[in-house]
Design an enzyme around this catalytic site. Structure first.
Site, mmCIF file in Angstrom:
data_model
loop_
_atom_site.group_PDB
_atom_site.id
_atom_site.type_symbol
_atom_site.label_atom_id
_atom_site.label_comp_id
_atom_site.label_asym_id
_atom_site.label_seq_id
_atom_site.Cartn_x
_atom_site.Cartn_y
_atom_site.Cartn_z
ATOM 1 N N HIS A 171 -1.922 -20.855 33.584
ATOM 2 C CA HIS A 171 -1.153 -20.157 34.606
ATOM 3 C C HIS A 171 -1.625 -18.728 34.833
ATOM 4 O O HIS A 171 -0.969 -17.950 35.508
ATOM 5 C CB HIS A 171 0.342 -20.146 34.241
ATOM 6 C CG HIS A 171 0.610 -19.807 32.807
ATOM 7 N ND1 HIS A 171 1.359 -20.607 31.982
ATOM 8 C CD2 HIS A 171 0.184 -18.781 32.037
ATOM 9 C CE1 HIS A 171 1.406 -20.069 30.772
ATOM 10 N NE2 HIS A 171 0.703 -18.949 30.786
ATOM 11 N N TYR A 258 -12.149 -10.435 24.893
ATOM 12 C CA TYR A 258 -13.274 -11.243 25.397
ATOM 13 C C TYR A 258 -14.496 -10.387 25.688
ATOM 14 O O TYR A 258 -15.548 -10.917 26.049
ATOM 15 C CB TYR A 258 -12.887 -11.974 26.685
ATOM 16 C CG TYR A 258 -11.643 -12.809 26.576
ATOM 17 C CD1 TYR A 258 -11.328 -13.480 25.398
ATOM 18 C CD2 TYR A 258 -10.769 -12.934 27.650
ATOM 19 C CE1 TYR A 258 -10.182 -14.242 25.293
ATOM 20 C CE2 TYR A 258 -9.615 -13.691 27.550
ATOM 21 C CZ TYR A 258 -9.334 -14.348 26.380
ATOM 22 O OH TYR A 258 -8.198 -15.103 26.273
#
Length: 488
Positions: A171, A258
């Site tokens: 989502h 990340y």
């Protein structure tokens, strides 16, 4: 319509309830069967009682079954939804704790980085077991909807090695779009049209239109910097927006782990995160949140059961993809969303074998991806770094190859920015030994890893991280909720 949906990991009580009520918002689906399965009889009993209460309160003919026998739940199922966390919070705690000993500070640790890679090693053998059962006992042509992280690795394994029709669902794109619409002053998120593409948790809004008007980089930067809340909570995302020229879907805390630039120096981390909520970068934030949520649910379960007696509110159907995909496949009402699938040319400058997240349309013919998308070069480069880690991680999990696993961790952007090769080798040994009960494919490697650990001279430290908070008690949570209610 009458068909069967199996939910694996249905003991994720709150999420299972959301999927269940979303799906029952489709009028044609009132006669379907939900088969719940989980390794925890306790959690299964709780969620079945809640769903039975919803069915009773809404006078529906919907059938709900629950069993710890997974094959029984999957038998004849047309759709299988997975939301499992192999090893639960016990293994997850090690995903955060052990890397901290080597200076690796994660906010979530469920996608890549040291924690996400080990999470994938635990999940992939189980995912392949699911796929075997789906091939053998589910309905012909059954579709596997994977919600479980690490999204790309799990979906990669299911498609490449499980040989099951699989789509990964998240989502992040919807939440990012809601933010953008809000800062641009839209009255509704529906006023924003966008193309968002990349890989899961590193998806990029490469085209934006508000009521048909193109939105450029400078306007978007100004809008975020002027926002009284997001200007503080999303400092890192805004910095990436300024440098890359496009906004990332992922939260401030997730995005920070990340990349190799923002969490590698402990004294720099506070500059880029915000402690108003875990998702903005708190050390081990999601672990704390998940622990508090579990404790709260266990304590306040009677309230959740009572709330299930209310009628389903069709206006509160969520933007989770699952119900909308099923509706499109079964009724031919077309749905546009963002799906995790094998690339196969959809994104021109990412590898063919990668699991990408990109726009697609669903109707009775299936999921049809919008092909020919080219990412900005910086976005593609960032995605490539993660894809290479994901590929090695999947191959390591399949083969039980601890040397390849160490190479995958070594090539992770944040790990590589913080740790030396010697530290990575020892850290992986330590994590594999600690999590051996959930890593059957590495059983042959555990004795040698223990031997190496007993002789290692690599120094570690006991470190809570740059921005760690303690798990709050039920009493503290009650007091906070009461204060928020009074203030609101």
């Amino acid at each position: 319509m009458s068909f069967k949906i199996a939910i694996i990991g249905a003991g994720s009580v709150g999420f299972t309830k959301k999927l269940f009520t979303d799906i029952l918002c489709v009028p044609e689906f009132k006669d379907i069967e939900f088969a719940l399965t989980d390794v925890s009889e306790h959690n299964l009993a709780m969620i079945k009682a809640i769903l039975d209460r919803i069915v009773e309160a809404n006078k529906l003919p919907t059938k709900v079954t629950a069993t710890t026998n997974r094959r029984e739940a999957l038998e004849g199922a047309r759709y299988i939804i997975s939301c499992v966390r192999v090893g639960g919070l016990e293994a997850y705690a090690d995903d955060i704790r052990i890397p901290l000993k080597y200076g690796i500070d994660q906010c979530v640790g469920d996608t890549i980085c040291a924690g996400g890679i080990l999470y994938g090693q635990r999940n992939i053998p189980v995912i392949l077991d699911f796929c075997k059962d789906i091939r053998e006992v589910a309905a012909t042509g059954a579709k596997f909807l994977n919600y479980a992280n690490p999204m790309a690795m799990n979906t990669w394994a299911a498609i490449e090695y499980g040989k099951v029709d699989t789509v990964g669902l998240c989502h992040g794109v919807q939440h990012g779009a809601e933010q953008i619409a809000q800062v641009l002053g839209a009255k509704s998120p529906k006023e924003l049209d966008y193309v968002c593409s990349g890989i899961n948790h590193q998806t990029w809004f490469i085209e934006l239109r508000l009521n048909g008007r193109p939105i450029g980089k400078d306007e978007l930067i100004s809008a975020f910097e002027a926002h009284p809340v997001y200007s503080k909570q999303e400092k890192l995302r805004i910095d990436v927006l300024k440098r890359f020229g496009v906004y990332s879907t992922e939260s401030n805390g997730h995005l920070s782990e990340y990349l190799p630039w923002y969490r590698k120096r402990p004294d720099e981390i506070a500059r880029w995160i915000d402690m108003s909520d875990w998702i903005h970068g708190e050390t081990g934030g999601y672990l704390r949140y998940s622990t508090e949520t579990r404790n709260w649910f266990e304590t306040e379960y009677p309230q959740f059961l009572e709330a299930a007696s209310k009628p389903i509110d069709l206006a509160k159907r969520s933007n989770e993809h699952a119900s909308h995909i099923l509706e499109a496949l079964e009724t031919n009402r077309v749905y546009r969303g963002h799906f995790n699938v094998k690339n196969n040319g959809v994104i021109t400058n990412l590898p063919q074998d990668a699991i990408i997240e990109s726009p697609g349309f669903v109707d009775r013919f299936g999921i049809n991806m919008a092909a020919g998308i080219t990412l900005p070069e910086a976005c593609a480069a960032t995605c490539m770094a993660s894809i290479n880690v994901q590929r090695m991680s999947v191959h390591a999990a399949i083969a039980g190859d601890i040397d390849l696993l160490k190479l995958a961790v070594l090539h992770d952007p944040l790990v590589g920015a913080v740790s030396t090769p010697e530290e990575v080798w020892q850290m992986v040994d330590e994590m594999v030994v600690a999590q051996a009960q959930w890593l059957p494919q590495y059983a042959h490697a555990v004795p040698a890893a223990k031997e190496r650990l007993s002789k290692s001279k690599v120094k570690t430290r006991e470190w809570a991280g740059a921005a760690r908070r303690s798990v709050r008690s039920i009493e503290e949570l009650r007091a906070e909720k009461a204060a928020l209610k009074q203030a609101g």
